[in-house]
Design an enzyme around this catalytic site. Structure first.
Site, mmCIF file in Angstrom:
data_model
loop_
_atom_site.group_PDB
_atom_site.id
_atom_site.type_symbol
_atom_site.label_atom_id
_atom_site.label_comp_id
_atom_site.label_asym_id
_atom_site.label_seq_id
_atom_site.Cartn_x
_atom_site.Cartn_y
_atom_site.Cartn_z
ATOM 1 N N LYS A 83 0.936 -1.031 0.123
ATOM 2 C CA LYS A 83 0.070 0.067 0.027
ATOM 3 C C LYS A 83 1.116 1.258 -0.073
ATOM 4 C CE LYS A 83 -3.712 1.815 2.790
ATOM 5 N NZ LYS A 83 -4.727 1.786 4.231
ATOM 6 N N SER A 158 -9.339 1.955 3.294
ATOM 7 C CA SER A 158 -8.572 2.966 2.499
ATOM 8 C C SER A 158 -7.878 1.936 1.333
ATOM 9 C CB SER A 158 -7.897 3.841 3.187
ATOM 10 O OG SER A 158 -7.007 2.991 4.082
ATOM 11 N N SER A 182 -9.527 -0.455 7.250
ATOM 12 C CA SER A 182 -9.301 -0.436 6.108
ATOM 13 C C SER A 182 -8.395 -1.579 5.315
ATOM 14 C CB SER A 182 -7.956 0.704 5.767
ATOM 15 O OG SER A 182 -8.774 1.941 5.708
HETATM 16 N N1 GLN Z 1 -12.811 4.229 6.848
HETATM 17 C C1 GLN Z 1 -12.100 4.467 8.215
HETATM 18 C C2 GLN Z 1 -11.595 5.907 8.045
HETATM 19 O O1 GLN Z 1 -11.972 6.673 7.222
HETATM 20 C C3 GLN Z 1 -10.767 3.636 8.245
HETATM 21 C C4 GLN Z 1 -9.721 3.764 7.637
HETATM 22 C C5 GLN Z 1 -8.634 3.046 8.016
HETATM 23 O O2 GLN Z 1 -8.699 2.071 8.587
HETATM 24 N N2 GLN Z 1 -7.320 3.394 7.533
HETATM 25 O O3 GLN Z 1 -10.935 6.525 8.867
#
Ligand code: GLN
Length: 508
Positions: A83, A158, A182
């Site tokens: 990532k 994400s 994410s």
């Molecule tokens: N969707 C969550 C956020 O927007 C989690 C994001 C993540 O785990 N990096 O913060």
């Protein structure tokens, strides 16, 4: 399709490794087949933000030369993606943010070192929401990725590029990060396996920090077997990460006995009822079917209470932005970040030239969602509001932790080994559907954020499809540092439920 050796649809890391080990295929052939597929097909998924073709092929050639010496390496010749928030030395690492455009870190994240030592070949970086803030990859400076099961839908976020890459067959393994879901949510949206290990299990050294008390790195794979194989490589103490745990690491592959009989699985019925209004009917019926499959596999289903679960989203959206506002202060155009040029019309006439430079740099460098989080976080931490918001959120976080300890320890009677939940309240939504409504986007995290607030390990495994062919995920949450039991149950469930066998294909 260029070349002849197209990667098999459901090829796994384990099978690739075995093929290379026995000389059935060369690491270069495998690597080239994935690179060709990326070149041919990623135009429609937009899963990768950088491809390291020459370096990957050179690394694969090196593996072929040393095959005898390296034959015991657990990921020998396995192509993987990383990532875009994880540093790999000399290779583009931008957190999908304009502020880090062109950044090539001078060092490797510990996970990147461990993966290479295990024989894996990094083929590229995957798309994500900017600084991992989001649930759809729509907050990426590169533009969104698409869901391989239906390109009008988001792959989640994400780590959406990571999940799309694995589902589309662009790599058998992707490494993601999970701060509030994410890894698990995109895995669920794309019909693959995604594991967030216990906080501290995997080193965060070299991960561009979002919320340091919640962030964890983990694998996205096609099978539970592969998740165990990769966790074996990633897990372990790292003196370079002060929060990395010096706890014993099991052999996760050996833990996959295929047996789940006798395990106790907790079902938080009240939470599901509470969330009922917002949960998609097909997700609820898939959850019920999963519970029946577990019962048929000999698992005992136990009703549990998680009385504070309803506060998990508000607590997360105070704690995560607060930590983000502090972590992202370093991107100021001096310490880190590309500095915006002076003299734009947008320059206000207040403040020193230095303050104006910070303003310009951060205004031009960050996207709307990151700015929103920085503002929310700064507000929650500011004098006068700290007690009302941040401190209160931390108190409720302790209560959520206690709910889970009560479930695992058993208040009255024996506790459970694993808690089962849907991964997401809906299947993959359409691109653009929640973009103008941050709250709707945040509420989709209802089932995933608790594992980050508590630090517990959690996994999403494929649990069927909706009538329109979108994947559904089952989430299992384990005891701290007991990934072995979590993976054992997931593996048994995968066998019972048949996993996700239908491969995604590029549209014609
Ligand atoms: N969707 C969550 C956020 O927007 C989690 C994001 C993540 O785990 N990096 O913060």
């Amino acid at each position: 399709m260029a070349g002849t050796s197209r990667p098999a649809e459901m090829e796994t890391a384990t099978s690739i490794r075995d093929d290379i080990r026995t000389g059935r295929r060369s690491a270069v052939d495998v690597c080239r087949s994935y690179l060709d597929r990326i070149a041919d097909e990623d135009g429609c998924w937009h899963a990768l933000t950088a491809v390291f073709r020459d370096e990957a092929l050179a690394h694969a050639a090196d593996i072929d030369r040393r095959r005898d010496e390296w034959r015991d390496r657990p990921l020998l010749g396995v192509p993987i993606t990383v990532k875009d928030v994880i540093c790999t030395r000399g290779q583009l690492t931008t957190a999908a943010s304009r502020i880090l455009a062109g950044f090539r870190p001078p060092y490797d994240a510990t996970v990147a070192v461990r993966l290479r030592e295990a024989g894996a070949v990094v083929v590229g970086k995957t798309n994500c929401d900017e600084f991992a803030m989001g649930s759809s990859t729509e907050h990426s400076a590169y533009g969104p990725s698409r869901n391989p099961w239906n390109p009008d839908h988001t792959p989640g976020g994400s780590s959406g590029g990571a999940a799309a890459a694995v589902a589309a067959g662009l790599a058998p393994v992707a490494i993601g990060s999970d701060t509030g879901g994410s890894i698990r949510q995109p895995a669920a949206f794309c019909g693959i396996v995604g594991l967030k290990p216990t906080y501290g299990r995997v080193s965060r050294y070299g991960l561009l920090a979002f919320a340091s008390s919640l962030d964890q790195i983990g694998p996205l794979t096609r099978t539970v077997d592969d998740a165990a194989l990769v966790l074996n490589v990633l897990a372990g103490h790292d003196p370079r990460d002060a929060t990395s745990a010096d706890a014993p690491v099991a052999d996760y592959t050996a833990a996959l006995t295929g047996e789940a009989a006798g395990l106790r699985v907790g079902m938080p019925r009240a939470l599901l009822e509470l969330a009922d209004a917002g949960i998609d009917g097909e997700i609820l019926s898939a959850y019920r079917r999963s519970m029946e499959a577990l019962r048929d596999a000999g698992v005992a289903l136990i009703d549990i209470e998680l009385p504070h679960a309803e506060y998990a989203v508000p607590v997360y959206y105070l704690v995560a932005p607060a930590e983000a506002s502090s972590n992202l202060a370093r991107y100021d155009g001096v310490r880190y970040g590309s500095r915006a040029a002076a003299g734009g019309a947008e320059d206000n006439d207040r403040g020193s030239p230095l303050a104006k430079m910070y303003d310009r740099t951060r205004d031009a460098g960050f996207g709307a969602e990151v700015k929103r989080r920085i503002m929310l976080g700064t507000y929650a931490l500011s004098a006068g509001y700290y007690d009302a918001y941040y401190r209160r959120a931390q108190r409720v976080r302790s209560l959520i932790r206690r709910d889970y300890s009560n479930a695992f320890d058993g208040n009255a009677g024996p506790g459970v080994d694993v808690v089962a939940l849907p991964t997401t309240p809906t299947p993959a939504f359409r691109l653009g559907e929640h973009l103008q409504d941050p709250l709707a986007m945040y509420l989709g995290d209802i089932f995933t954020v608790s594992a980050n607030l508590t630090g517990l390990p959690a996994i999403s495994v494929p649990a069927g499809f909706t009538a329109t062919g979108l994947p559904i995920g089952l989430q299992l949450v384990g005891r701290a540092f007991d990934e072995a039991t979590l993976l054992r149950l997931s593996h048994a469930y995968e066998r019972a439920a048949g996993g996700s066998r239908r491969p995604a294909r590029a549209p014609d």
